[in-house]
Scaffold this active site. Structure first.
Site, PDB file in Angstrom:
ATOM      1  N   GLU A 183      -4.937  -7.566  -1.978  1.00  0.00           N
ATOM      2  CA  GLU A 183      -5.770  -7.605  -0.767  1.00  0.00           C
ATOM      3  C   GLU A 183      -7.109  -7.009  -1.112  1.00  0.00           C
ATOM      4  O   GLU A 183      -7.168  -5.949  -1.750  1.00  0.00           O
ATOM      5  CB  GLU A 183      -5.203  -6.676   0.318  1.00  0.00           C
ATOM      6  CG  GLU A 183      -4.286  -7.282   1.306  1.00  0.00           C
ATOM      7  CD  GLU A 183      -3.888  -6.258   2.385  1.00  0.00           C
ATOM      8  OE1 GLU A 183      -4.772  -5.570   2.942  1.00  0.00           O
ATOM      9  OE2 GLU A 183      -2.689  -6.156   2.649  1.00  0.00           O
ATOM     10  N   GLU A 200       0.852  -1.213   0.000  1.00  0.00           N
ATOM     11  CA  GLU A 200       0.000   0.000   0.000  1.00  0.00           C
ATOM     12  C   GLU A 200       0.880   1.252   0.000  1.00  0.00           C
ATOM     13  O   GLU A 200       0.612   2.233   0.685  1.00  0.00           O
ATOM     14  CB  GLU A 200      -0.978  -0.042   1.172  1.00  0.00           C
ATOM     15  CG  GLU A 200      -1.862  -1.280   1.092  1.00  0.00           C
ATOM     16  CD  GLU A 200      -2.777  -1.504   2.289  1.00  0.00           C
ATOM     17  OE1 GLU A 200      -2.720  -0.738   3.258  1.00  0.00           O
ATOM     18  OE2 GLU A 200      -3.560  -2.479   2.234  1.00  0.00           O
TER      19      GLU A 200
END
Ligand code: BMA
Length: 384
Positions: A298, A189
């Site tokens: 994810e 991320e």
């Protein structure tokens, strides 16, 4: 003769590099045979479908912990996932368990089990802040990255952490002593603003330097050639420029990916699937140009309070994009900080409101679970 040999060698190196750049081979020019096969088979399989993954799938579920052979995906569908996510956080400080309580001793067994039955293992690393003082991965109060780059005051400490991770990874071996291929997703991320390696705490160039040093060190110094490198941003990037702002280079990545979660009400909003599709279109184009894999590394909808989430939302979010895999986040179960019923989970358990729909999703020809992964013999040369 000497001259001839080195010219031949040079030619070989150039052709390997060119193949890596065309995406025929992993970025690591010394990749182990099993890793080359995994990479090539994942590419081959992406034409017809995608592997389904789950974080900590074998360690615990909504209503159980460490039961031999339990797995929420299997309890609902009859089959295991194909991709199994694990985390390294804790290994850098000699902890016996990872940050979510999975003993590394058990994790190692699961990883071997998965490999032996032909599944795929992937690692994230919620690395605590090298600044110490109990600061975890979510500490964004300092420019931590600058301190661990070569020349920085915490560089030696950081190298020590990589040494410990490499020592652990070196113990992950198949029955013939071969290193188990792993999808390695460090600094995940990376375009967000919530981890110490995110955009708000360090510059793009610092980030790229950190990435390049880390992969160089694991490959060249620690001699790990079983890591397929996953570049992973947060979702909502919209453009190629934004997605690639911190891209470390084609020699340092094998897969492009992002993370995306449903937070709004799926009954009232189609933002999740629209945004995901838009982002996938952006990375599919880049992945095809670069010859890389791409994936949703994810995703999930906390507690899945929407009975048709799998076929009405996730399936549409992926659309026709040729992703390699989609991984759902963990089924932690009871968590007092969550909204009632105070549960933290993303894959249905038996009796869950979305369990029936999940079975429909499982039965689709384009969703691959353990059985398809086993049949595909991912670690053997691809049958073309
Ligand atoms: C978050 C939550 C936390 C967990 C962290 C790292 O999304 O699941 O409970 O500690 O990921 O795995």
């Amino acid at each position: 003769m000497k001259q001839l040999l080195s010219t031949a060698l040079l030619a070989a190196c150039i052709s390997v590099t060119a193949s890596a750049q065309n995406g025929l081979l992993p970025a690591d020019t010394h990749a182990t045979p099993e890793m080359v096969h995994l990479y090539q088979n994942m590419k081959r399989m992406a034409a017809t479908g995608y592997f389904f993954g789950h974080q900590d799938a074998l360690a615990y579920g909504v209503h159980w912990k460490y039961n031999k052979d339990s797995c929420d995906v299997k309890n609902v569908t009859g089959d295991h996932p194909a991709v199994y996510g694990w985390d390294l956080a804790g290994i850098e400080s000699d902890q016996a368990k990872d940050l979510d309580g999975v003993p590394f001793k058990e994790q190692r067994k699961y990883i071997k089990q998965v490999y032996e039955r032909g599944g795929i293992n992937t690692f994230s690393w919620h690395m605590p802040s090298p600044l110490g003082g109990g600061k975890n991965a979510w500490d964004t109060t300092h420019n931590t990255v600058a301190t661990i780059l070569p020349g920085g005051e915490n560089h030696e400490l950081y190298k020590g952490w990589l040494d410990k991770a490499a020592a652990y990874i070196s113990t992950l071996k198949g029955s013939k002593g071969e290193p188990i291929p792993l999808l390695f997703r460090p600094f995940h991320e990376l375009t967000g603003n919530w981890f110490w390696w995110c955009r708000n705490t360090c510059s793009d160039i610092e980030f790229v330097t950190l990435w390049r040093f880390t992969i160089y060190y694991l490959r060249q110094v620690k001699n790990l050639h079983n890591l397929l490198i996953v570049y992973n941003t947060s979702g909502g990037f919209e453009t190629a420029d934004h997605f690639l702002a911190r891209y470390p280079g084609d020699d340092m990545a094998d897969a492009l990916s992002f993370d995306t979660y449903q937070y709004d009400d799926p009954a009232k909003s189609d933002a999740f699937e629209k945004n995901c599709e838009r982002d996938l279109a952006v990375i599919e184009k880049i992945a095809n140009e670069k010859g890389k894999l791409f994936a949703i590394a994810e995703t999930g909808y906390e507690q899945i309070p929407y009975a048709r989430w799998w076929t009405d939302k996730l399936l549409k979010a992926i659309g026709d994009h040729k992703i390699s895999y989609v991984l759902l986040w963990r089924n932690a179960g009871w968590n007092e900080y969550m909204k009632p019923p105070r549960m933290h989970y993303y894959v249905p358990y038996v009796g869950d409101v979305s369990a029936e729909d999940f079975k429909h999703f499982y039965a689709l020809p384009q969703t691959f679970f353990q059985q398809e992964a086993t049949d595909a013999k991912l670690y053997q040369p691809p049958v073309l």
